[in-house]
Scaffold this motif. Sequence first.
Motif, short mmCIF file in Angstrom:
data_model
loop_
_atom_site.label_atom_id
_atom_site.label_comp_id
_atom_site.label_asym_id
_atom_site.label_seq_id
_atom_site.Cartn_x
_atom_site.Cartn_y
_atom_site.Cartn_z
N SER A 61 51.53 -60.81 47.79
CA SER A 61 52.56 -59.78 47.65
C SER A 61 52.20 -58.83 46.53
CB SER A 61 53.93 -60.41 47.39
OG SER A 61 53.95 -61.04 46.13
N VAL A 62 52.79 -57.64 46.61
CA VAL A 62 52.61 -56.62 45.58
C VAL A 62 53.99 -56.08 45.23
CG1 VAL A 62 51.58 -54.40 44.96
CG2 VAL A 62 50.36 -55.94 46.50
N SER A 63 54.30 -56.03 43.94
CA SER A 63 55.55 -55.44 43.47
C SER A 63 55.22 -54.21 42.65
CB SER A 63 56.33 -56.43 42.59
OG SER A 63 56.66 -57.58 43.31
N HIS A 64 55.77 -53.08 43.05
CA HIS A 64 55.59 -51.83 42.30
C HIS A 64 56.62 -51.84 41.17
CE1 HIS A 64 56.08 -47.19 42.15
NE2 HIS A 64 55.23 -47.60 41.23
N ILE A 65 56.15 -51.88 39.95
CA ILE A 65 57.04 -51.97 38.80
C ILE A 65 57.50 -50.59 38.35
CG2 ILE A 65 57.21 -52.73 36.40
CD1 ILE A 65 55.10 -54.92 37.24
N ARG A 66 56.56 -49.71 38.18
CA ARG A 66 56.85 -48.32 37.79
C ARG A 66 55.54 -47.56 37.76
NH1 ARG A 66 59.62 -49.27 32.65
NH2 ARG A 66 60.41 -47.20 33.01
N LEU A 77 51.96 -49.15 38.18
CA LEU A 77 51.81 -50.44 37.51
C LEU A 77 52.39 -51.46 38.48
CD1 LEU A 77 51.32 -52.35 35.10
CD2 LEU A 77 53.56 -51.67 34.23
N ALA A 78 51.62 -52.48 38.82
CA ALA A 78 52.04 -53.42 39.84
C ALA A 78 51.84 -54.86 39.40
CB ALA A 78 51.27 -53.17 41.14
N LYS A 79 52.61 -55.71 40.02
CA LYS A 79 52.43 -57.16 39.89
C LYS A 79 51.86 -57.61 41.23
CE LYS A 79 54.97 -61.48 39.83
NZ LYS A 79 56.30 -62.09 39.92
N ILE A 80 50.66 -58.18 41.19
CA ILE A 80 50.00 -58.67 42.40
C ILE A 80 50.01 -60.19 42.36
CG2 ILE A 80 47.82 -58.81 43.66
CD1 ILE A 80 47.15 -56.03 42.61
N THR A 81 50.49 -60.79 43.43
CA THR A 81 50.43 -62.24 43.57
C THR A 81 49.35 -62.55 44.59
OG1 THR A 81 52.79 -62.44 43.09
CG2 THR A 81 51.71 -64.35 44.10
N LEU A 82 48.34 -63.28 44.15
CA LEU A 82 47.24 -63.65 45.04
C LEU A 82 47.68 -64.79 45.96
CD1 LEU A 82 44.34 -63.60 42.45
CD2 LEU A 82 44.95 -61.82 44.09
N ALA A 83 47.18 -64.78 47.18
CA ALA A 83 47.48 -65.84 48.14
C ALA A 83 46.72 -67.10 47.77
CB ALA A 83 47.09 -65.38 49.54
N GLU A 84 47.34 -68.24 48.01
CA GLU A 84 46.63 -69.50 47.79
C GLU A 84 45.53 -69.61 48.85
OE1 GLU A 84 48.72 -73.12 47.06
OE2 GLU A 84 50.38 -72.06 46.11
N PRO A 85 44.33 -70.01 48.44
CA PRO A 85 43.23 -70.08 49.40
C PRO A 85 43.37 -71.24 50.37
CG PRO A 85 42.55 -70.94 47.28
CD PRO A 85 43.94 -70.41 47.10
N ASP A 86 42.68 -71.12 51.49
CA ASP A 86 42.61 -72.20 52.46
C ASP A 86 41.93 -73.39 51.80
OD1 ASP A 86 42.11 -73.91 54.58
OD2 ASP A 86 41.19 -72.38 55.85
N LYS A 87 42.49 -74.56 51.95
CA LYS A 87 41.95 -75.76 51.29
C LYS A 87 40.53 -76.09 51.72
CE LYS A 87 46.31 -77.79 50.23
NZ LYS A 87 47.56 -77.77 50.58
N ASP A 88 40.10 -75.59 52.86
CA ASP A 88 38.74 -75.84 53.34
C ASP A 88 37.71 -74.95 52.65
OD1 ASP A 88 39.68 -77.77 55.09
OD2 ASP A 88 39.94 -76.33 56.73
N ASN A 89 38.16 -73.91 51.95
CA ASN A 89 37.26 -73.00 51.26
C ASN A 89 37.12 -73.47 49.81
OD1 ASN A 89 35.94 -70.88 49.98
ND2 ASN A 89 37.04 -69.30 51.11
N ALA A 90 36.16 -74.36 49.58
CA ALA A 90 36.00 -75.01 48.27
C ALA A 90 35.75 -74.00 47.15
CB ALA A 90 34.87 -76.03 48.33
#
Length: 143
Positions: A61-66, A77-90
């Motif tokens: 997700s991306v949140s536009h702060i201002r 200025l944004a808050k970026i939340t990275l996705a959790e990786p696939d467990k198979d991708n070590a």
Amino acid sequence: MRTYEPSEFISQLAANELVEPFDLTLYGLVKVDEKDSSVLYFSPARSCEQWISIPVSLISSVSHIRNVKCKDHQHPLAKITLAEPDKDNAQAVLFMQLFAQVKASAPTRRMAKSSAMTRQGCEILEFDDVPYLCCDGECWILL
């Protein structure tokens, strides 16, 4: 932060199977890559001189702060939340674990808004010599 359906959360909580969530959030300037819509340019720096290309597929997700001033122009200025990786991708799992561990072990910044109140878990970001206090996806200009 992971979101659960209520029944799934209660089931995992009762079985003591809740996994500690990784803090996979970034705060910084963003802009588009005019040649490639599959990436987002991100700059954690105080100016827009260096950009990191983040594939959109890695972003939860991306949140536009201002919008913030950067030299003679502005950037979101944004808050970026990275996705959790696939467990198979070590490799990706290792990277996210290291990223979360480094972020968690960084000194917690505290900002005294008054003599009686401090905020923990916040980040102070500075863009074009303007300081911002960012907590839980919201940012305020510090004067």
